[in-house]
Design a protein around this motif. Sequence first.
Motif, PDB file in Angstrom:
ATOM      1  N   LEU A  49       9.615  10.105  28.335  1.00 34.01           N
ATOM      2  CA  LEU A  49       8.638  10.542  30.010  1.00 34.01           C
ATOM      3  C   LEU A  49       8.104  11.725  29.529  1.00 34.01           C
ATOM      4  CD1 LEU A  49      10.723  10.979  33.034  1.00 34.01           C
ATOM      5  CD2 LEU A  49       8.619   8.923  31.785  1.00 34.01           C
ATOM      6  N   ALA A  50       8.503  12.478  27.815  1.00 30.08           N
ATOM      7  CA  ALA A  50       7.452  13.723  27.046  1.00 30.08           C
ATOM      8  C   ALA A  50       6.701  12.562  26.672  1.00 30.08           C
ATOM      9  CB  ALA A  50       9.073  14.128  26.142  1.00 30.08           C
ATOM     10  N   ASP A  75      13.987  12.215  29.777  1.00 32.84           N
ATOM     11  CA  ASP A  75      13.986  12.994  29.031  1.00 32.84           C
ATOM     12  C   ASP A  75      13.256  12.535  28.043  1.00 32.84           C
ATOM     13  OD1 ASP A  75      14.370  14.770  31.219  1.00 32.84           O
ATOM     14  OD2 ASP A  75      15.874  15.534  29.817  1.00 32.84           O
ATOM     15  N   ALA A  76      13.075  12.224  27.016  1.00 38.52           N
ATOM     16  CA  ALA A  76      12.315  11.745  25.823  1.00 38.52           C
ATOM     17  C   ALA A  76      11.213  10.928  25.622  1.00 38.52           C
ATOM     18  CB  ALA A  76      13.634  11.471  24.713  1.00 38.52           C
ATOM     19  N   VAL A 108      16.213  14.452  38.594  1.00 32.79           N
ATOM     20  CA  VAL A 108      15.441  15.400  38.080  1.00 32.79           C
ATOM     21  C   VAL A 108      13.859  15.342  38.626  1.00 32.79           C
ATOM     22  CG1 VAL A 108      13.954  15.766  35.339  1.00 32.79           C
ATOM     23  CG2 VAL A 108      16.274  14.603  35.987  1.00 32.79           C
ATOM     24  N   TYR A 156       9.976  15.998  37.306  1.00 33.96           N
ATOM     25  CA  TYR A 156       8.771  15.949  36.881  1.00 33.96           C
ATOM     26  C   TYR A 156       7.480  17.009  36.306  1.00 33.96           C
ATOM     27  CZ  TYR A 156      12.770  13.628  33.742  1.00 33.96           C
ATOM     28  OH  TYR A 156      14.037  13.035  33.421  1.00 33.96           O
ATOM     29  N   SER A 170      15.907  20.639  38.458  1.00 34.75           N
ATOM     30  CA  SER A 170      16.986  19.544  37.801  1.00 34.75           C
ATOM     31  C   SER A 170      17.566  20.226  39.446  1.00 34.75           C
ATOM     32  CB  SER A 170      17.501  19.734  36.758  1.00 34.75           C
ATOM     33  OG  SER A 170      18.341  18.518  36.147  1.00 34.75           O
ATOM     34  N   VAL A 218       6.626  17.043  31.659  1.00 34.46           N
ATOM     35  CA  VAL A 218       8.429  17.676  31.476  1.00 34.46           C
ATOM     36  C   VAL A 218       8.902  18.053  32.451  1.00 34.46           C
ATOM     37  CG1 VAL A 218       8.158  20.620  30.904  1.00 34.46           C
ATOM     38  CG2 VAL A 218       6.085  19.433  29.578  1.00 34.46           C
ATOM     39  N   PRO A 219      10.520  17.953  32.360  1.00 30.95           N
ATOM     40  CA  PRO A 219      11.449  18.250  33.655  1.00 30.95           C
ATOM     41  C   PRO A 219      11.405  19.856  34.048  1.00 30.95           C
ATOM     42  CG  PRO A 219      12.760  18.320  31.126  1.00 30.95           C
ATOM     43  CD  PRO A 219      10.949  18.162  31.072  1.00 30.95           C
ATOM     44  N   TYR A 249      21.928  11.909  37.884  1.00 29.62           N
ATOM     45  CA  TYR A 249      21.452  13.231  37.810  1.00 29.62           C
ATOM     46  C   TYR A 249      19.822  12.644  39.325  1.00 29.62           C
ATOM     47  CZ  TYR A 249      18.811   9.327  34.721  1.00 29.62           C
ATOM     48  OH  TYR A 249      18.577   8.258  33.559  1.00 29.62           O
ATOM     49  N   ARG A 260      20.498  11.051  30.370  1.00 29.59           N
ATOM     50  CA  ARG A 260      19.389  11.713  31.271  1.00 29.59           C
ATOM     51  C   ARG A 260      18.336  12.552  29.947  1.00 29.59           C
ATOM     52  NH1 ARG A 260      18.747  16.560  33.423  1.00 29.59           N
ATOM     53  NH2 ARG A 260      16.291  17.233  32.719  1.00 29.59           N
ATOM     54  N   GLU A 261      18.708  12.597  28.664  1.00 30.00           N
ATOM     55  CA  GLU A 261      18.195  13.711  27.349  1.00 30.00           C
ATOM     56  C   GLU A 261      17.489  12.013  27.066  1.00 30.00           C
ATOM     57  OE1 GLU A 261      22.235  11.974  26.267  1.00 30.00           O
ATOM     58  OE2 GLU A 261      21.651  12.801  27.730  1.00 30.00           O
TER      59      GLU A 261
END
Length: 179
Positions: free
Chosen positions: A153-154, A150-151, A173, A175, A163, A159-160, A171, A146-147
């Motif tokens: 897609l950032a 997130d990175a 999420v 965004y 959740s 931005v998430p 997971y 997941r992290e």
Amino acid sequence: SRDEMQKPAEVMTALAFKAGERVADVGAGSGYFTVPVAQAVGPSGKVWAVDIRQTMLDFIRDRLAVEGLANVELLLAQPDDPMLPAGGLDTILMVDTIHYVKDRTAYGLKLAAALAPGGRLAIIDFRWDPDAEREFAPPPEQQVKREDLDADLATAGFVPVESHDFLPEQYFVVYRVGE
């Protein structure tokens, strides 16, 4: 057993699709979510069932005929490009698909370009667990933490914003771009 793991009714409730919404189901597969999403958005809405395999789109076409749904467009995509219309989607849903994407940042930029202002990207995928033996999960080397998602897609501007933790193996999420 997929319904127990995937909890489609709860996912649909969490996403709360509205009549008239424009949604892409990227990695639509057999149409597991395409059909309920098409029913939820109704005849004034539209769903793009996106897959890289024509055989899956043919299967969905047959399901749509049985269900009597005319608000779904079948879209054959490329592994590195979802081929979505620019700026016209309210929601992009990706279930058990992101782990197939090789360059998630580049793909994320293409997803962002397809969203209308205020649009959302909902991703459901397997939690990274190299020791778990799961019926539907990809092998550990293909799972996406997941992290890391997130990175990636950032970097694409996401931005998430939401959740959900009710799925036992995955997971979930949501965004948005630039919030």
